[in-house]
Scaffold this active site. Sequence first.
Site, PDB file in Angstrom:
ATOM      1  CG  HIS A  90      10.061  34.754 -26.087  1.00 16.50           C
ATOM      2  ND1 HIS A  90       9.586  36.029 -25.857  1.00 16.50           N
ATOM      3  CD2 HIS A  90       9.002  33.932 -25.863  1.00 16.50           C
ATOM      4  CE1 HIS A  90       8.298  35.982 -25.530  1.00 16.50           C
ATOM      5  NE2 HIS A  90       7.927  34.728 -25.524  1.00 16.50           N
ATOM      6  CG  HIS A  91      16.826  32.809 -23.126  1.00 19.87           C
ATOM      7  ND1 HIS A  91      16.104  33.524 -22.222  1.00 19.87           N
ATOM      8  CD2 HIS A  91      17.169  31.661 -22.504  1.00 19.87           C
ATOM      9  CE1 HIS A  91      16.009  32.852 -21.092  1.00 19.87           C
ATOM     10  NE2 HIS A  91      16.650  31.720 -21.230  1.00 19.87           N
ATOM     11  CE  LYS A 114       7.131  22.853 -18.461  1.00 20.40           C
ATOM     12  NZ  LYS A 114       5.861  23.167 -17.812  1.00 20.40           N
ATOM     13  CE  LYS A 152      11.894  28.697  -9.822  1.00 23.65           C
ATOM     14  NZ  LYS A 152      10.516  28.507  -9.326  1.00 23.65           N
ATOM     15  CE  LYS A 166       4.406  30.302 -11.430  1.00 20.75           C
ATOM     16  NZ  LYS A 166       5.461  29.360 -11.046  1.00 20.75           N
ATOM     17  CB  SER A 194       7.875  20.398 -15.935  1.00 12.18           C
ATOM     18  OG  SER A 194       6.758  20.480 -15.094  1.00 12.18           O
TER      19      SER A 194
HETATM   20  P1  NAD Z   1      -0.578  24.370  -2.951  1.00  7.65           P
HETATM   21  O1  NAD Z   1      -1.775  25.142  -3.348  1.00  7.65           O
HETATM   22  O2  NAD Z   1      -0.536  22.912  -3.237  1.00  7.65           O
HETATM   23  O3  NAD Z   1      -0.297  24.532  -1.386  1.00  7.65           O
HETATM   24  C1  NAD Z   1      -0.098  25.729  -0.717  1.00  7.65           C
HETATM   25  C2  NAD Z   1      -0.499  25.538   0.737  1.00  7.65           C
HETATM   26  O4  NAD Z   1      -0.141  26.701   1.486  1.00  7.65           O
HETATM   27  C3  NAD Z   1      -2.006  25.340   0.906  1.00  7.65           C
HETATM   28  O5  NAD Z   1      -2.219  24.181   1.686  1.00  7.65           O
HETATM   29  C4  NAD Z   1      -2.452  26.607   1.626  1.00  7.65           C
HETATM   30  O6  NAD Z   1      -3.549  26.382   2.491  1.00  7.65           O
HETATM   31  C5  NAD Z   1      -1.198  26.984   2.403  1.00  7.65           C
HETATM   32  N1  NAD Z   1      -1.106  28.390   2.782  1.00  7.65           N
HETATM   33  C6  NAD Z   1      -1.411  29.486   2.048  1.00  7.65           C
HETATM   34  N2  NAD Z   1      -1.157  30.614   2.738  1.00  7.65           N
HETATM   35  C7  NAD Z   1      -0.679  30.222   3.939  1.00  7.65           C
HETATM   36  C8  NAD Z   1      -0.239  30.917   5.096  1.00  7.65           C
HETATM   37  N3  NAD Z   1      -0.240  32.247   5.140  1.00  7.65           N
HETATM   38  N4  NAD Z   1       0.203  30.200   6.152  1.00  7.65           N
HETATM   39  C9  NAD Z   1       0.212  28.842   6.114  1.00  7.65           C
HETATM   40  N5  NAD Z   1      -0.195  28.132   5.043  1.00  7.65           N
HETATM   41  C10 NAD Z   1      -0.638  28.808   3.980  1.00  7.65           C
HETATM   42  O7  NAD Z   1       0.643  25.135  -3.612  1.00  7.65           O
HETATM   43  P2  NAD Z   1       2.074  24.537  -4.023  1.00  7.65           P
HETATM   44  O8  NAD Z   1       1.971  24.027  -5.400  1.00  7.65           O
HETATM   45  O9  NAD Z   1       2.556  23.653  -2.922  1.00  7.65           O
HETATM   46  O10 NAD Z   1       2.937  25.885  -4.095  1.00  7.65           O
HETATM   47  C11 NAD Z   1       3.482  26.487  -2.928  1.00  7.65           C
HETATM   48  C12 NAD Z   1       4.613  27.417  -3.326  1.00  7.65           C
HETATM   49  O11 NAD Z   1       5.600  26.684  -4.064  1.00  7.65           O
HETATM   50  C13 NAD Z   1       4.222  28.587  -4.235  1.00  7.65           C
HETATM   51  O12 NAD Z   1       5.029  29.695  -3.932  1.00  7.65           O
HETATM   52  C14 NAD Z   1       4.564  28.082  -5.620  1.00  7.65           C
HETATM   53  O13 NAD Z   1       4.801  29.139  -6.541  1.00  7.65           O
HETATM   54  C15 NAD Z   1       5.833  27.304  -5.312  1.00  7.65           C
HETATM   55  N6  NAD Z   1       6.177  26.301  -6.326  1.00  7.65           N
HETATM   56  C16 NAD Z   1       5.318  25.301  -6.643  1.00  7.65           C
HETATM   57  C17 NAD Z   1       5.683  24.349  -7.592  1.00  7.65           C
HETATM   58  C18 NAD Z   1       4.810  23.158  -7.931  1.00  7.65           C
HETATM   59  O14 NAD Z   1       5.286  22.260  -8.651  1.00  7.65           O
HETATM   60  N7  NAD Z   1       3.577  23.071  -7.439  1.00  7.65           N
HETATM   61  C19 NAD Z   1       6.936  24.451  -8.229  1.00  7.65           C
HETATM   62  C20 NAD Z   1       7.808  25.483  -7.869  1.00  7.65           C
HETATM   63  C21 NAD Z   1       7.406  26.390  -6.911  1.00  7.65           C
END
Ligand code: NAD
Length: 469
Positions: free
Chosen positions: A64-65, A70, A94, A106, A362
């Site tokens: 909470h700094h 977010k 991050k 989160k 964001s």
């Molecule tokens: P998403 O749900 O849109 O997509 C994830 C994809 O990975 C899906 O298509 C799923 O079928 C596939 N998947 C899952 N397990 C798998 C495996 N073992 N092998 C192959 N494919 C697999 O999710 P996203 O929003 O793209 O998030 C993906 C990663 O990015 C997560 O770690 C998330 O925390 C990180 N992230 C997302 C955001 C964002 O803005 N959405 C921001 C920062 C970080």
Amino acid sequence: MPHTSDFLGDVNRSFTKAARLTKHPKGLLEQICMCNSVYAMEFPLVRDDGSIRVIQAFRAEHSHHKQPSKGGIRYAPTVSKDEVVALAALMSYKCAVVNVPFSGAKGGVKINRNNFSNSELERITRRYTFELVRKNFIGPGIDVPAPDYGTGAREMAWVFDTYNQLSHNPLDAAACVTGKPVGQGGVHGRREATGRGVFFGIREACHNKKAMKKLGLDIGLEGKRVIVQGLGNVGFHAAYYLQEAGARIVGIAEMNGALVSKDGLDVRDVGIWRRERGTIEGYPKGRLVQPSSQALEMDCDILIPAALEGQISSENAERVQARIIAEAANGPTTSEADEILRKRNVLLLPDLYLNAGGVTVSYFEWLRNLSHVRFGRMSKRFESNTQQKILAAIETATGKSLAPDVLATIGKGADEIDIVNSGLEETMVFAYNEIYEIAQQKKTDLRTAAFVSAIDKIAVLYNEMGIFP
Ligand code: NAD
């Protein structure tokens, strides 16, 4: 199969390694590292068939700094208290790495979204939001969720609508969540922001002469062979922009198999195929390999894990052939694998820097919601008129007419998407250089350098508050 990782342990080990390179007092480091608050909840869902299912969910506010905190909301069967805390901690670091003025949080709901109907998902999302409101875990100045694994703009619209119904301050209610559809107060460019940020980060690294020489790779993205794991929001967009910049996507791994092609796969085409059929299986212009985890060990220059944590572990790290691992997902490399890869001289672009494009845009969306004006609205016409006058002056001075396409591109004012994308590019380029410099000075890797950058920036804030004299 990659093993289930000790994700929180991995994040804390990276923190401790970096903390040793700083000079902050032990108590301050502990305060930065520990999670401030976690709300664990269980609530009933009445399913479409009338049966009742108890849903487990969490929201962690790691720090909470800065206000607000977010972080995204994840829908996945892997969700646990520790996973949410680890992801919230990564958000704190991050935001500091990319100079976004938020603390880290989160949320997670422990479900496989594919097993629920749309109306069930809506009821889950609305009830989850209601719980957050009741416990003061959401609000434009308190805690602002966003999409993560398994959620997207539609879920964020439900969060906004539920919050809005309960809010006593409807004027700023839209700033309670980001990643909303543009019509609901979202910002242009948020959907693709994380993947685009991943692209900018990889591009920076591949243009670093010293780093590429050490890896024995040519400078630039042209012709680089890329494998991406996870064709979701982040993986799709990262691969798409890399392909546009000249890289060759030689593998796309999804849940039920990996598509491979030496000549390169068309990311958009594969994306359309999957969207229409719900699977990449049967795609005619690539070979399907199973199990899909094999793709992590195939020959390529850049491997982009963009699915979930713990995918590259001590079990497969020795066999990874990529020269660069670009962590688009959060926590895809365990700390043991990290050590193995470092010894093998693999360049790791760390999650807490590389996927920060999402939270960066964001931040822009949150600013837009609070200012109640679209980026570019006040300045676009003025910029356009000024640039048209400069171009007309050049034509008069040279006696030559400029080509119509030059007049159209240079003579135009910036739209919201132009401003968002340039803000994102500037953020990712600046942060890369900042952590690269720290890595050089401290003779360490980029992950440790990014943690050092975050710890130092957060420590300054606590010191300024006079909490740790
Ligand atoms: P998403 O749900 O849109 O997509 C994830 C994809 O990975 C899906 O298509 C799923 O079928 C596939 N998947 C899952 N397990 C798998 C495996 N073992 N092998 C192959 N494919 C697999 O999710 P996203 O929003 O793209 O998030 C993906 C990663 O990015 C997560 O770690 C998330 O925390 C990180 N992230 C997302 C955001 C964002 O803005 N959405 C921001 C920062 C970080």
